[in-house]
Design a protein around this motif. Structure first.
Motif, PDB file in Angstrom:
ATOM      1  N   GLY A  44       0.795  -1.220   0.000  1.00 45.26           N
ATOM      2  CA  GLY A  44       0.000   0.000   0.000  1.00 45.26           C
ATOM      3  C   GLY A  44       0.830   1.273   0.000  1.00 45.26           C
ATOM      4  N   LEU A  45       2.138   1.143  -0.117  1.00 44.49           N
ATOM      5  CA  LEU A  45       3.008   2.330  -0.101  1.00 44.49           C
ATOM      6  C   LEU A  45       2.664   3.272  -1.256  1.00 44.49           C
ATOM      7  CD1 LEU A  45       5.642   3.510   1.269  1.00 44.49           C
ATOM      8  CD2 LEU A  45       6.844   2.590  -0.700  1.00 44.49           C
ATOM      9  N   ASP A  46       2.480   4.532  -0.926  1.00 44.20           N
ATOM     10  CA  ASP A  46       2.137   5.525  -1.957  1.00 44.20           C
ATOM     11  C   ASP A  46       2.645   6.887  -1.490  1.00 44.20           C
ATOM     12  OD1 ASP A  46       1.053   7.221  -3.801  1.00 44.20           O
ATOM     13  OD2 ASP A  46      -1.043   6.686  -3.416  1.00 44.20           O
ATOM     14  N   ILE A  47       3.907   7.144  -1.811  1.00 47.97           N
ATOM     15  CA  ILE A  47       4.528   8.420  -1.426  1.00 47.97           C
ATOM     16  C   ILE A  47       4.676   9.277  -2.679  1.00 47.97           C
ATOM     17  CG2 ILE A  47       6.559   9.535  -0.394  1.00 47.97           C
ATOM     18  CD1 ILE A  47       7.255   6.898   0.937  1.00 47.97           C
ATOM     19  N   MET A  48       4.441  10.559  -2.554  1.00 49.54           N
ATOM     20  CA  MET A  48       4.749  11.472  -3.647  1.00 49.54           C
ATOM     21  C   MET A  48       5.864  12.407  -3.202  1.00 49.54           C
ATOM     22  SD  MET A  48       4.205  12.486  -6.736  1.00 49.54           S
ATOM     23  CE  MET A  48       2.573  12.254  -7.433  1.00 49.54           C
ATOM     24  N   PRO A  65       7.839   3.229   6.006  1.00 52.55           N
ATOM     25  CA  PRO A  65       7.650   4.134   4.862  1.00 52.55           C
ATOM     26  C   PRO A  65       6.196   4.581   4.664  1.00 52.55           C
ATOM     27  CG  PRO A  65       8.183   1.904   4.111  1.00 52.55           C
ATOM     28  CD  PRO A  65       8.395   1.929   5.591  1.00 52.55           C
ATOM     29  N   THR A  66       5.239   3.807   5.136  1.00 54.38           N
ATOM     30  CA  THR A  66       3.848   4.173   4.879  1.00 54.38           C
ATOM     31  C   THR A  66       3.373   5.353   5.731  1.00 54.38           C
ATOM     32  OG1 THR A  66       3.207   2.402   6.385  1.00 54.38           O
ATOM     33  CG2 THR A  66       3.071   1.918   4.032  1.00 54.38           C
ATOM     34  N   GLN A  67       4.245   5.868   6.629  1.00 56.30           N
ATOM     35  CA  GLN A  67       3.850   7.063   7.401  1.00 56.30           C
ATOM     36  C   GLN A  67       3.840   8.309   6.515  1.00 56.30           C
ATOM     37  OE1 GLN A  67       7.175   8.777  10.070  1.00 56.30           O
ATOM     38  NE2 GLN A  67       8.015   6.801   9.457  1.00 56.30           N
ATOM     39  N   PHE A  68       4.469   8.220   5.321  1.00 59.62           N
ATOM     40  CA  PHE A  68       4.595   9.408   4.473  1.00 59.62           C
ATOM     41  C   PHE A  68       3.488   9.478   3.428  1.00 59.62           C
ATOM     42  CE2 PHE A  68       9.019   8.457   5.770  1.00 59.62           C
ATOM     43  CZ  PHE A  68       9.330   9.661   6.384  1.00 59.62           C
ATOM     44  N   ASP A  69       3.093  10.704   3.123  1.00 69.85           N
ATOM     45  CA  ASP A  69       2.158  10.944   2.014  1.00 69.85           C
ATOM     46  C   ASP A  69       2.901  11.769   0.965  1.00 69.85           C
ATOM     47  OD1 ASP A  69      -0.092  11.358   0.408  1.00 69.85           O
ATOM     48  OD2 ASP A  69      -0.812  13.023   1.634  1.00 69.85           O
ATOM     49  N   GLN A  79      13.577   6.782   8.568  1.00 65.74           N
ATOM     50  CA  GLN A  79      12.129   6.489   8.627  1.00 65.74           C
ATOM     51  C   GLN A  79      11.625   5.810   7.357  1.00 65.74           C
ATOM     52  OE1 GLN A  79      10.300   6.719  11.289  1.00 65.74           O
ATOM     53  NE2 GLN A  79      11.775   7.830  12.527  1.00 65.74           N
ATOM     54  N   LEU A  80      12.256   6.126   6.232  1.00 69.07           N
ATOM     55  CA  LEU A  80      11.826   5.536   4.956  1.00 69.07           C
ATOM     56  C   LEU A  80      12.010   4.020   4.929  1.00 69.07           C
ATOM     57  CD1 LEU A  80      12.993   8.092   2.233  1.00 69.07           C
ATOM     58  CD2 LEU A  80      10.669   7.198   2.525  1.00 69.07           C
ATOM     59  N   VAL A  81      13.009   3.533   5.640  1.00 71.33           N
ATOM     60  CA  VAL A  81      13.160   2.070   5.691  1.00 71.33           C
ATOM     61  C   VAL A  81      12.535   1.472   6.949  1.00 71.33           C
ATOM     62  CG1 VAL A  81      15.127   1.823   4.144  1.00 71.33           C
ATOM     63  CG2 VAL A  81      15.536   2.333   6.542  1.00 71.33           C
ATOM     64  N   ARG A  82      12.222   2.325   7.937  1.00 80.07           N
ATOM     65  CA  ARG A  82      11.597   1.823   9.165  1.00 80.07           C
ATOM     66  C   ARG A  82      10.091   1.665   8.997  1.00 80.07           C
ATOM     67  NH1 ARG A  82       9.356   2.894  14.191  1.00 80.07           N
ATOM     68  NH2 ARG A  82       8.631   4.912  13.478  1.00 80.07           N
ATOM     69  N   PHE A 121      18.744  16.570  -1.417  1.00 74.85           N
ATOM     70  CA  PHE A 121      18.097  15.562  -0.568  1.00 74.85           C
ATOM     71  C   PHE A 121      17.049  14.796  -1.378  1.00 74.85           C
ATOM     72  CE2 PHE A 121      19.072  18.577   3.140  1.00 74.85           C
ATOM     73  CZ  PHE A 121      20.246  17.917   3.443  1.00 74.85           C
ATOM     74  N   GLY A 122      16.369  15.506  -2.254  1.00 74.98           N
ATOM     75  CA  GLY A 122      15.345  14.864  -3.086  1.00 74.98           C
ATOM     76  C   GLY A 122      15.947  13.849  -4.039  1.00 74.98           C
ATOM     77  N   ASP A 123      17.111  14.156  -4.574  1.00 71.42           N
ATOM     78  CA  ASP A 123      17.804  13.217  -5.458  1.00 71.42           C
ATOM     79  C   ASP A 123      18.116  11.929  -4.715  1.00 71.42           C
ATOM     80  OD1 ASP A 123      19.258  12.313  -7.745  1.00 71.42           O
ATOM     81  OD2 ASP A 123      21.114  12.838  -6.701  1.00 71.42           O
ATOM     82  N   VAL A 124      18.709  12.072  -3.543  1.00 75.05           N
ATOM     83  CA  VAL A 124      19.161  10.916  -2.775  1.00 75.05           C
ATOM     84  C   VAL A 124      17.972  10.114  -2.227  1.00 75.05           C
ATOM     85  CG1 VAL A 124      20.441  10.210  -0.716  1.00 75.05           C
ATOM     86  CG2 VAL A 124      21.322  12.066  -2.156  1.00 75.05           C
ATOM     87  N   LEU A 125      17.046  10.806  -1.587  1.00 73.84           N
ATOM     88  CA  LEU A 125      15.966  10.099  -0.892  1.00 73.84           C
ATOM     89  C   LEU A 125      14.952   9.499  -1.864  1.00 73.84           C
ATOM     90  CD1 LEU A 125      15.469  12.525   2.120  1.00 73.84           C
ATOM     91  CD2 LEU A 125      16.695  10.341   2.081  1.00 73.84           C
ATOM     92  N   SER A 126      14.797  10.097  -3.041  1.00 68.67           N
ATOM     93  CA  SER A 126      13.844   9.503  -3.990  1.00 68.67           C
ATOM     94  C   SER A 126      14.403   8.204  -4.566  1.00 68.67           C
ATOM     95  CB  SER A 126      13.445  10.493  -5.088  1.00 68.67           C
ATOM     96  OG  SER A 126      14.538  10.840  -5.902  1.00 68.67           O
ATOM     97  N   ASP A 127      15.722   8.074  -4.661  1.00 67.25           N
ATOM     98  CA  ASP A 127      16.292   6.780  -5.060  1.00 67.25           C
ATOM     99  C   ASP A 127      16.040   5.736  -3.974  1.00 67.25           C
ATOM    100  OD1 ASP A 127      17.304   7.535  -7.528  1.00 67.25           O
ATOM    101  OD2 ASP A 127      19.331   6.801  -7.118  1.00 67.25           O
ATOM    102  N   GLU A 128      16.209   6.141  -2.732  1.00 68.95           N
ATOM    103  CA  GLU A 128      15.964   5.213  -1.620  1.00 68.95           C
ATOM    104  C   GLU A 128      14.505   4.740  -1.657  1.00 68.95           C
ATOM    105  OE1 GLU A 128      16.492   6.860   2.305  1.00 68.95           O
ATOM    106  OE2 GLU A 128      15.984   4.960   3.268  1.00 68.95           O
ATOM    107  N   ALA A 129      13.598   5.696  -1.832  1.00 69.23           N
ATOM    108  CA  ALA A 129      12.178   5.352  -1.846  1.00 69.23           C
ATOM    109  C   ALA A 129      11.836   4.460  -3.036  1.00 69.23           C
ATOM    110  CB  ALA A 129      11.332   6.618  -1.879  1.00 69.23           C
TER     111      ALA A 129
END
Ligand code: IPM
Ligand code: MG
Length: 358
Positions: free
Chosen positions: A123-127, A231-235, A226-229, A243-251
Protein backbone atom coordinates in the motif's frame (compact mmCIF):
# COMPACT_ATOMS: atom_id res chain seq x y z
CA UNK A 1 -4.98 22.68 -32.19
CA UNK A 2 -2.61 19.75 -32.47
CA UNK A 3 -0.65 19.01 -29.32
CA UNK A 4 3.02 18.07 -29.60
CA UNK A 5 4.99 15.70 -27.42
CA UNK A 6 8.75 15.98 -27.83
CA UNK A 7 10.54 12.66 -27.32
CA UNK A 8 14.16 12.70 -26.17
CA UNK A 9 15.14 9.01 -26.15
CA UNK A 10 18.74 9.77 -25.15
CA UNK A 11 21.24 7.09 -24.20
CA UNK A 12 21.48 3.55 -22.87
CA UNK A 13 18.08 1.89 -22.50
CA UNK A 14 16.38 5.25 -23.24
CA UNK A 15 15.67 4.54 -26.95
CA UNK A 16 14.42 1.02 -26.16
CA UNK A 17 11.85 2.15 -23.59
CA UNK A 18 10.78 5.23 -25.56
CA UNK A 19 10.08 2.95 -28.56
CA UNK A 20 7.40 1.25 -26.43
CA UNK A 21 5.91 4.63 -25.49
CA UNK A 22 5.61 5.39 -29.21
CA UNK A 23 3.58 2.20 -29.69
CA UNK A 24 1.26 3.06 -26.78
CA UNK A 25 0.87 6.66 -27.97
CA UNK A 26 -0.07 5.51 -31.47
CA UNK A 27 -2.98 3.57 -29.93
CA UNK A 28 -4.26 5.93 -27.23
CA UNK A 29 -3.42 9.34 -28.72
CA UNK A 30 -3.31 8.97 -32.53
CA UNK A 31 -3.89 12.74 -32.84
CA UNK A 32 -0.85 13.66 -30.75
CA UNK A 33 2.12 14.86 -32.83
CA UNK A 34 5.35 13.11 -31.78
CA UNK A 35 8.57 14.99 -32.39
CA UNK A 36 12.05 13.70 -31.54
CA UNK A 37 15.56 15.10 -30.90
CA UNK A 38 18.96 13.78 -29.86
CA UNK A 39 19.77 14.24 -26.18
CA UNK A 40 22.67 13.39 -23.90
CA UNK A 41 25.68 11.41 -25.07
CA UNK A 42 24.26 10.73 -28.50
CA UNK A 43 23.74 14.45 -28.99
CA UNK A 44 27.32 15.08 -27.90
CA UNK A 45 28.56 12.49 -30.42
CA UNK A 46 26.52 13.95 -33.25
CA UNK A 47 26.46 17.69 -32.46
CA UNK A 48 29.28 18.26 -29.95
CA UNK A 49 26.87 19.29 -27.16
CA UNK A 50 24.56 17.25 -24.88
CA UNK A 51 21.59 19.27 -26.06
CA UNK A 52 21.44 21.73 -28.93
CA UNK A 53 19.87 25.19 -28.65
CA UNK A 54 17.42 24.06 -31.30
CA UNK A 55 16.36 21.08 -29.17
CA UNK A 56 15.91 23.36 -26.15
CA UNK A 57 13.78 25.77 -28.19
CA UNK A 58 11.72 22.84 -29.50
CA UNK A 59 11.22 21.60 -25.93
CA UNK A 60 10.05 25.03 -24.79
CA UNK A 61 7.59 25.19 -27.69
CA UNK A 62 6.17 21.67 -27.14
CA UNK A 63 3.18 20.80 -24.96
CA UNK A 64 5.23 18.24 -23.07
CA UNK A 65 8.66 16.63 -23.22
CA UNK A 66 9.33 12.96 -22.51
CA UNK A 67 12.89 11.77 -22.13
CA UNK A 68 14.35 8.28 -21.86
CA UNK A 69 17.70 8.53 -20.07
CA UNK A 70 21.08 10.17 -20.46
CA UNK A 71 24.66 9.15 -19.81
CA UNK A 72 26.93 6.13 -19.90
CA UNK A 73 30.53 5.12 -19.30
CA UNK A 74 31.57 6.03 -22.85
CA UNK A 75 31.16 9.73 -22.00
CA UNK A 76 32.92 9.65 -18.62
CA UNK A 77 35.98 11.39 -20.06
CA UNK A 78 34.07 14.20 -21.74
CA UNK A 79 34.72 17.70 -20.43
CA UNK A 80 32.31 18.38 -17.58
CA UNK A 81 30.22 21.11 -19.22
CA UNK A 82 29.49 18.79 -22.17
CA UNK A 83 28.63 15.66 -20.21
CA UNK A 84 25.20 14.12 -20.89
CA UNK A 85 24.05 14.96 -17.33
CA UNK A 86 24.79 18.63 -17.95
CA UNK A 87 22.38 18.50 -20.90
CA UNK A 88 19.69 17.35 -18.48
CA UNK A 89 20.45 20.05 -15.93
CA UNK A 90 20.48 22.64 -18.73
CA UNK A 91 17.14 21.44 -20.04
CA UNK A 92 15.54 21.51 -16.57
CA UNK A 93 16.81 25.06 -16.06
CA UNK A 94 15.77 26.25 -19.55
CA UNK A 95 12.28 24.79 -19.11
CA UNK A 96 12.16 26.20 -15.56
CA UNK A 97 10.62 22.98 -14.28
CA UNK A 98 11.16 23.62 -10.60
CA UNK A 99 8.90 20.95 -9.08
CA UNK A 100 9.90 17.34 -9.58
CA UNK A 101 7.12 14.88 -8.78
CA UNK A 102 8.43 11.39 -8.09
CA UNK A 103 5.82 8.90 -6.97
CA UNK A 104 7.08 5.93 -4.97
CA UNK A 105 4.19 3.59 -5.42
CA UNK A 106 4.20 -0.07 -4.48
CA UNK A 107 2.15 -2.01 -7.03
CA UNK A 108 0.44 -4.76 -5.13
CA UNK A 109 1.59 -7.39 -7.62
CA UNK A 110 5.20 -6.41 -6.90
CA UNK A 111 5.25 -6.06 -3.10
CA UNK A 112 7.41 -9.17 -2.80
CA UNK A 113 10.09 -7.67 -5.06
CA UNK A 114 10.89 -4.96 -2.48
CA UNK A 115 14.00 -5.34 -0.37
CA UNK A 116 11.75 -4.68 2.64
CA UNK A 117 9.19 -7.09 4.00
CA UNK A 118 5.82 -7.06 2.25
CA UNK A 119 3.99 -5.84 5.37
CA UNK A 120 6.17 -2.70 5.46
CA UNK A 121 5.61 -1.72 1.84
CA UNK A 122 2.11 -2.98 0.99
CA UNK A 123 0.00 0.00 0.00
CA UNK A 124 3.01 2.33 -0.10
CA UNK A 125 2.14 5.52 -1.96
CA UNK A 126 4.53 8.42 -1.43
CA UNK A 127 4.75 11.47 -3.65
CA UNK A 128 8.12 13.16 -3.58
CA UNK A 129 8.16 16.83 -4.50
CA UNK A 130 11.81 17.62 -5.14
CA UNK A 131 12.94 21.17 -5.85
CA UNK A 132 14.68 20.82 -9.21
CA UNK A 133 16.19 24.05 -10.50
CA UNK A 134 17.99 25.45 -7.46
CA UNK A 135 20.10 24.46 -4.50
CA UNK A 136 23.59 23.03 -4.70
CA UNK A 137 23.01 21.77 -8.26
CA UNK A 138 23.08 25.31 -9.59
CA UNK A 139 24.43 27.52 -6.79
CA UNK A 140 27.35 29.84 -7.51
CA UNK A 141 30.22 29.94 -6.89
CA UNK A 142 31.27 26.43 -7.85
CA UNK A 143 34.79 25.52 -8.87
CA UNK A 144 37.86 23.47 -8.13
CA UNK A 145 40.98 25.52 -7.49
CA UNK A 146 44.60 24.78 -6.67
CA UNK A 147 45.87 26.39 -3.50
CA UNK A 148 49.31 27.89 -2.92
CA UNK A 149 50.40 24.81 -0.96
CA UNK A 150 49.51 22.58 -3.92
CA UNK A 151 46.30 21.17 -2.42
CA UNK A 152 43.14 21.34 -4.47
CA UNK A 153 39.94 22.79 -3.07
CA UNK A 154 36.44 22.14 -4.41
CA UNK A 155 33.52 24.47 -3.73
CA UNK A 156 29.79 24.04 -4.29
CA UNK A 157 27.16 26.45 -3.02
CA UNK A 158 23.80 25.55 -1.54
CA UNK A 159 21.52 28.52 -2.03
CA UNK A 160 17.76 29.08 -1.88
CA UNK A 161 15.55 32.16 -1.98
CA UNK A 162 12.12 32.62 -0.41
CA UNK A 163 10.33 32.48 -3.77
CA UNK A 164 12.15 29.31 -4.85
CA UNK A 165 11.08 27.57 -1.65
CA UNK A 166 7.55 28.94 -1.77
CA UNK A 167 6.69 27.93 -5.31
CA UNK A 168 7.75 24.31 -4.86
CA UNK A 169 6.07 24.13 -1.43
CA UNK A 170 2.86 25.31 -2.98
CA UNK A 171 2.96 22.37 -5.39
CA UNK A 172 3.45 19.98 -2.47
CA UNK A 173 0.54 21.43 -0.44
CA UNK A 174 -1.78 21.46 -3.46
CA UNK A 175 -0.94 17.83 -4.25
CA UNK A 176 -1.44 16.80 -0.62
CA UNK A 177 -4.98 18.17 -0.67
CA UNK A 178 -5.84 15.70 -3.43
CA UNK A 179 -4.22 12.79 -1.59
CA UNK A 180 -3.63 12.05 2.11
CA UNK A 181 -3.50 15.75 3.07
CA UNK A 182 -0.10 15.42 4.78
CA UNK A 183 3.25 16.99 3.92
CA UNK A 184 6.60 16.12 5.44
CA UNK A 185 9.10 18.88 4.74
CA UNK A 186 12.71 17.68 4.94
CA UNK A 187 15.88 19.71 5.46
CA UNK A 188 18.87 19.95 7.78
CA UNK A 189 17.83 23.06 9.67
CA UNK A 190 19.99 21.88 12.56
CA UNK A 191 23.19 22.51 10.57
CA UNK A 192 22.37 24.49 7.41
CA UNK A 193 21.27 28.09 6.90
CA UNK A 194 19.32 27.09 3.79
CA UNK A 195 17.68 24.41 5.91
CA UNK A 196 16.62 26.96 8.49
CA UNK A 197 15.25 29.27 5.81
CA UNK A 198 13.47 26.33 4.19
CA UNK A 199 11.74 25.45 7.47
CA UNK A 200 10.71 29.07 8.11
CA UNK A 201 9.35 29.67 4.61
CA UNK A 202 7.39 26.39 4.56
CA UNK A 203 5.98 27.09 8.04
CA UNK A 204 4.95 30.57 7.00
CA UNK A 205 3.28 29.55 3.75
CA UNK A 206 1.49 26.74 5.56
CA UNK A 207 0.11 29.12 8.19
CA UNK A 208 -0.99 31.67 5.57
CA UNK A 209 -2.55 29.44 2.92
CA UNK A 210 -2.53 25.73 3.77
CA UNK A 211 -3.42 25.39 7.44
CA UNK A 212 -5.90 22.62 6.50
CA UNK A 213 -3.00 20.38 5.42
CA UNK A 214 -1.04 18.49 8.10
CA UNK A 215 2.57 19.66 8.00
CA UNK A 216 5.46 17.91 9.69
CA UNK A 217 9.09 18.98 9.56
CA UNK A 218 11.68 16.24 9.65
CA UNK A 219 15.46 16.31 9.42
CA UNK A 220 16.55 14.71 6.18
CA UNK A 221 18.78 12.12 7.85
CA UNK A 222 15.96 11.00 10.11
CA UNK A 223 13.72 10.77 7.03
CA UNK A 224 16.26 8.47 5.37
CA UNK A 225 15.92 6.18 8.37
CA UNK A 226 12.13 6.49 8.63
CA UNK A 227 11.83 5.54 4.96
CA UNK A 228 13.16 2.07 5.69
CA UNK A 229 11.60 1.82 9.16
CA UNK A 230 7.99 2.73 8.38
CA UNK A 231 7.65 4.13 4.86
CA UNK A 232 3.85 4.17 4.88
CA UNK A 233 3.85 7.06 7.40
CA UNK A 234 4.59 9.41 4.47
CA UNK A 235 2.16 10.94 2.01
CA UNK A 236 3.83 13.92 0.31
CA UNK A 237 7.52 14.57 0.91
CA UNK A 238 8.77 18.05 0.13
CA UNK A 239 12.50 18.60 -0.06
CA UNK A 240 15.37 20.33 -1.82
CA UNK A 241 17.23 19.30 -4.95
CA UNK A 242 20.03 17.24 -3.39
CA UNK A 243 18.10 15.56 -0.57
CA UNK A 244 15.34 14.86 -3.09
CA UNK A 245 17.80 13.22 -5.46
CA UNK A 246 19.16 10.92 -2.77
CA UNK A 247 15.97 10.10 -0.89
CA UNK A 248 13.84 9.50 -3.99
CA UNK A 249 16.29 6.78 -5.06
CA UNK A 250 15.96 5.21 -1.62
CA UNK A 251 12.18 5.35 -1.85
CA UNK A 252 12.22 3.91 -5.37
CA UNK A 253 13.98 0.79 -4.12
CA UNK A 254 11.22 0.30 -1.53
CA UNK A 255 8.68 -0.17 -4.28
CA UNK A 256 10.23 -3.31 -5.69
CA UNK A 257 11.58 -1.99 -8.93
CA UNK A 258 13.27 1.10 -10.17
CA UNK A 259 12.01 0.04 -13.60
CA UNK A 260 8.48 0.98 -12.59
CA UNK A 261 8.80 4.57 -11.52
CA UNK A 262 7.95 7.61 -13.62
CA UNK A 263 8.51 11.25 -12.80
CA UNK A 264 7.24 14.64 -13.83
CA UNK A 265 9.02 17.97 -13.63
CA UNK A 266 6.60 20.86 -13.68
CA UNK A 267 7.00 24.59 -14.05
CA UNK A 268 4.48 27.40 -14.01
CA UNK A 269 0.92 26.46 -15.07
CA UNK A 270 0.58 26.30 -18.85
CA UNK A 271 4.29 25.69 -19.41
CA UNK A 272 5.40 22.29 -20.78
CA UNK A 273 6.41 19.67 -18.25
CA UNK A 274 9.41 17.37 -18.52
CA UNK A 275 8.70 13.68 -17.94
CA UNK A 276 11.19 10.91 -17.37
CA UNK A 277 11.48 7.40 -16.02
CA UNK A 278 13.74 7.61 -12.99
CA UNK A 279 15.72 4.45 -13.74
CA UNK A 280 18.48 6.13 -15.74
CA UNK A 281 20.38 4.76 -18.72
CA UNK A 282 21.30 1.33 -17.23
CA UNK A 283 24.37 0.82 -19.46
CA UNK A 284 24.78 -2.74 -18.14
CA UNK A 285 21.64 -3.90 -19.98
CA UNK A 286 21.46 -1.33 -22.79
CA UNK A 287 20.95 -2.72 -26.26
CA UNK A 288 19.76 -6.12 -25.04
CA UNK A 289 16.04 -5.45 -25.34
CA UNK A 290 15.38 -6.50 -21.74
CA UNK A 291 14.75 -3.15 -20.03
CA UNK A 292 11.40 -2.61 -18.35
CA UNK A 293 9.45 -0.03 -20.39
CA UNK A 294 6.78 0.52 -17.72
CA UNK A 295 8.46 3.52 -16.06
CA UNK A 296 8.62 5.23 -19.45
CA UNK A 297 5.02 4.30 -20.24
CA UNK A 298 3.95 5.61 -16.83
CA UNK A 299 5.91 8.81 -17.47
CA UNK A 300 3.87 9.20 -20.65
CA UNK A 301 0.80 8.62 -18.49
CA UNK A 302 1.90 11.50 -16.23
CA UNK A 303 2.42 13.72 -19.29
CA UNK A 304 -1.12 12.95 -20.44
CA UNK A 305 -2.42 13.90 -17.01
CA UNK A 306 -0.31 16.91 -16.03
CA UNK A 307 0.56 18.62 -19.32
CA UNK A 308 -1.80 17.41 -22.03
CA UNK A 309 -5.10 17.63 -20.14
CA UNK A 310 -6.03 14.04 -21.00
CA UNK A 311 -6.80 12.52 -17.61
CA UNK A 312 -9.14 9.87 -18.99
CA UNK A 313 -6.54 8.58 -21.42
CA UNK A 314 -4.03 8.62 -18.58
CA UNK A 315 -6.39 6.49 -16.48
CA UNK A 316 -6.64 4.02 -19.38
CA UNK A 317 -2.87 3.73 -19.68
CA UNK A 318 -2.44 3.28 -15.93
CA UNK A 319 -5.14 0.62 -15.82
CA UNK A 320 -3.49 -1.20 -18.73
CA UNK A 321 -0.14 -1.28 -16.93
CA UNK A 322 -1.82 -2.61 -13.79
CA UNK A 323 -3.72 -5.21 -15.82
CA UNK A 324 -0.54 -6.36 -17.56
CA UNK A 325 1.19 -6.78 -14.19
CA UNK A 326 -1.83 -8.51 -12.66
CA UNK A 327 -1.83 -10.94 -15.59
CA UNK A 328 1.76 -11.83 -14.71
CA UNK A 329 3.73 -9.80 -17.26
CA UNK A 330 7.26 -9.42 -15.86
CA UNK A 331 10.51 -8.18 -17.31
CA UNK A 332 13.81 -9.39 -15.88
CA UNK A 333 14.05 -6.70 -13.19
CA UNK A 334 10.71 -7.97 -11.86
CA UNK A 335 11.88 -11.56 -11.79
CA UNK A 336 10.36 -12.49 -15.16
CA UNK A 337 11.66 -13.12 -18.65
CA UNK A 338 9.69 -10.80 -20.95
CA UNK A 339 11.64 -8.61 -23.33
CA UNK A 340 11.07 -4.86 -23.54
CA UNK A 341 8.88 -5.31 -26.63
CA UNK A 342 6.93 -8.18 -25.05
CA UNK A 343 6.13 -5.98 -22.04
CA UNK A 344 4.98 -3.37 -24.55
CA UNK A 345 2.81 -6.07 -26.15
CA UNK A 346 1.30 -6.89 -22.74
CA UNK A 347 0.33 -3.26 -22.16
CA UNK A 348 -1.07 -2.89 -25.67
CA UNK A 349 -2.99 -6.14 -25.18
CA UNK A 350 -4.48 -4.83 -21.93
CA UNK A 351 -5.42 -1.57 -23.66
CA UNK A 352 -7.37 -3.50 -26.23
CA UNK A 353 -9.36 -5.42 -23.63
CA UNK A 354 -8.84 -7.05 -20.25
CA UNK A 355 -9.41 -10.55 -21.67
CA UNK A 356 -6.31 -10.16 -23.79
CA UNK A 357 -4.02 -8.88 -21.05
CA UNK A 358 -0.66 -10.54 -20.57
C1 IPM B 1 18.10 12.23 -11.25
C2 IPM B 1 19.52 11.99 -11.70
C3 IPM B 1 20.10 13.32 -12.15
C4 IPM B 1 20.15 14.21 -10.93
C5 IPM B 1 21.48 13.21 -12.81
C6 IPM B 1 21.48 12.27 -14.01
C7 IPM B 1 21.98 14.57 -13.24
O1 IPM B 1 20.24 11.37 -10.70
O2 IPM B 1 17.30 12.73 -12.06
O3 IPM B 1 17.79 11.90 -10.12
O4 IPM B 1 21.08 14.12 -10.12
O5 IPM B 1 19.24 15.03 -10.79
MG1 MG C 1 19.08 10.78 -9.01
Amino acid sequence: MTQTLLLLPGDGIGPEVIAQVRRVAQVVTPDLALDERDFGGISYDRHGVPITDEAIATAQASDAVLMGAVGGPQWAGVERSKRPEMGLLGLRKAMDVFANLRPALCFDALADASSLKRELVAGLDIMFVRELTGGVYFGQPRFIETLADGQRRGVDTQVYTTSEIERVSRVAFELARGRGNKVHSLEKSNVMETGLLWREVVTDLHRREYADVTLEHMLADNAAMQLVRQPTQFDVILTDNLFGDVLSDEAAQLTGSLGMLPSAALGAPGKPGLYEPIHGSAPDIAGQGVANPLAAILSFEMALRWSLGRAETADRVKAAVEAALAAGARTRDLGGSLSTAQMGDAVLGALQGPSRAG
